[in-house]
Scaffold this active site. Structure first.
Site, PDB file in Angstrom:
ATOM      1  N   PHE A 136      -7.253  16.006 -49.044  1.00 26.10           N
ATOM      2  CA  PHE A 136      -8.506  16.724 -48.797  1.00 26.10           C
ATOM      3  C   PHE A 136      -8.611  17.000 -47.306  1.00 26.10           C
ATOM      4  CE2 PHE A 136     -13.048  16.918 -47.717  1.00 26.10           C
ATOM      5  CZ  PHE A 136     -13.386  18.025 -48.461  1.00 26.10           C
ATOM      6  N   ASP A 221      -4.487  14.055 -40.284  1.00 28.12           N
ATOM      7  CA  ASP A 221      -5.917  14.186 -40.534  1.00 28.12           C
ATOM      8  C   ASP A 221      -6.490  12.775 -40.663  1.00 28.12           C
ATOM      9  OD1 ASP A 221      -8.449  14.425 -41.573  1.00 28.12           O
ATOM     10  OD2 ASP A 221      -7.947  15.964 -43.051  1.00 28.12           O
ATOM     11  N   LYS A 250     -16.100  12.367 -39.288  1.00 25.02           N
ATOM     12  CA  LYS A 250     -16.835  11.268 -39.931  1.00 25.02           C
ATOM     13  C   LYS A 250     -17.241  10.158 -38.947  1.00 25.02           C
ATOM     14  CE  LYS A 250     -15.815  12.189 -44.688  1.00 25.02           C
ATOM     15  NZ  LYS A 250     -14.683  13.020 -45.055  1.00 25.02           N
TER      16      LYS A 250
END
Ligand SMILES: *Cc1c(COP(=O)(O)O)cnc(C)c1O
Length: 393
Positions: A136, A221, A250
């Protein structure tokens, strides 16, 4: 106040996210309160966002201090929090330069722009990026194309070209997918949204060796795995490698929107005019991220993540023994794979008993508590979880 009656029309929000009929109004540490006065033990923390829990004192302080000083001078000027944060992140990562963005997707989008430009300048126009099934990378058009969920690729055609997908954890599959069009390999060190999928030992080290030998860029990532979540500041540090490009999001802002793309000088190729962002690197969010970065990089906090992580792992194992489920994860990012596709049902039962966990997949529950979660909070979580699981079998 959200009403529960069926005859009340839904709020005027596009229904892009499934939400229970309640509204959250206050948070503190591992706890959240809704508009009915119910209290929840939060093992979601905004989907692994709030590294330091809800409303931690250093973020409240940073926001208050910076709010009195300067919100944004425009991206056309330097500002002190941005410079200090860039120093701190490059020092901790061993990477050389950073661009600040506003979301994980945007940081990945920028990483993709960077590798495409690198291919144009140094690799005869090579532009393909090898990504993994299950990955993702975000919800913009390019990051959806990079994401390894087949249903994403059917939603908004035509898709952004230039992505090739291979199974996660399989170095040989990456080697076989390399052609003269390939410019980079992009992976998550641990796949978060896929349900905390941990690759075989040595995966990142082998990918580093392979990409170096083939003259490709390795893009990591770390939007979900970075900022202390897995027990080191960045997850890849446990493999003793350095990527060419890394993205953070995040936990970097721990509740305020900020993300970052970091690069080595050798991979760095963006120039004046190649990128811009109105809010990217604004002092308010950078002041928060600086406070977060300082907090999550202390040896005490990281040791705590590893110790509480071991306790969470052991607790999940004991629940798993009873129910046929199996835990996996690292640091304070864990998942429990259930023998049935009842993760959403278990999560809903947990919520009515005052515990927030998330069904990352139909058969996978995810746990991403505050990095300051206590042993007692882990014990309380496991007690509620065990009851919800028993009701499921
Ligand atoms: C959440 C996530 C993203 C997207 O971040 P947004 O801030 O929602 O755009 C990208 N990559 C990974 C690994 C993520 O977990």
């Amino acid at each position: 106040m959200i009403h529960h009656e069926d005859d009340v029309p839904p709020p005027p929000l596009l229904p892009t996210t499934a939400r229970p009929p309640l509204s959250m109004i206050r948070g503190e540490g591992s706890w959240l309160w809704d508009d009915q006065g119910n209290r929840y033990l939060d093992f979601l923390q905004g989907w692994a966002v709030n590294a330091l829990g809800h409303c931690p004192p250093e973020i409240v302080d940073a926001l208050q201090r910076q709010a009195h000083l300067l919100l944004t001078p425009s991206p056309a000027f330097h500002n002190e929090p941005q410079l200090a944060l860039a120093d701190e992140l490059t020092r901790l990562s061993g990477l050389d330069q950073v661009v600040f963005c506003n979301s994980g997707a945007e940081a990945n989008e920028l990483a993709l722009k960077l590798v495409r430009k690198f291919g144009r300048l140094h690799k005869h126009g090579a532009h393909e990026v090898i990504c993994c099934w299950g990955a993702f990378h975000g919800r913009t058009l390019a990051t959806m194309a990079a994401t390894g969920k087949p249903h994403f690729h059917e939603l908004f055609p035509p898709n952004m070209p230039g992505f090739v997908h291979v199974p996660f954890g399989d170095v040989d599959a990456v080697r076989e997918a390399i052609t003269e069009r390939t410019v980079a390999v992009m992976v998550e060190p641990i796949q978060g949204e896929a349900g905390v999928v941990v690759p075989p030992v040595g995966y990142l080290r082998h990918l580093r060796g392979l990409t170096e030998a083939a003259g490709l860029l390795l893009v990591l990532d770390e939007v979900q795995t970075g900022m202390g979540r897995t027990g080191t500041v960045f997850c890849h540090q446990q493999d003793g490698i350095r990527p060419d490009v890394m993205t953070l999001g995040k936990g970097l802002g721990s509740g305020v929107p900020i993300s970052a793309t970091l690069t080595t000088v050798d991979a760095s190729c963006l120039e004046l005019g190649d990128h811009g962002s109105t809010y990217g690197g604004n002092p308010l969010c950078c002041a928060v991220a600086l406070a977060v970065t300082r907090a999550v990089s202390t040896p005490e906090l990281l040791r705590g993540v590893r110790e509480r992580g071991e306790h969470l792992c052991a607790s999940l194992r004991s629940v798993a023994r009873e129910t046929g489920a199996s835990p996996r994860g690292r640091g304070l990012l864990w998942a429990l794979e259930l023998p049935t596709n009842d993760a959403a049902g278990v999560a809903a039962r947990c919520r009515s008993s005052g515990l927030l966990v998330n069904a990352a997949q139909p058969n996978v529950l995810r746990f991403a508590p505050s990095l300051r979660v206590t042993f007692a909070e882990i014990d309380a979580m496991v007690e509620i979880l065990a009851r919800a699981l028993r009701a499921s079998s």
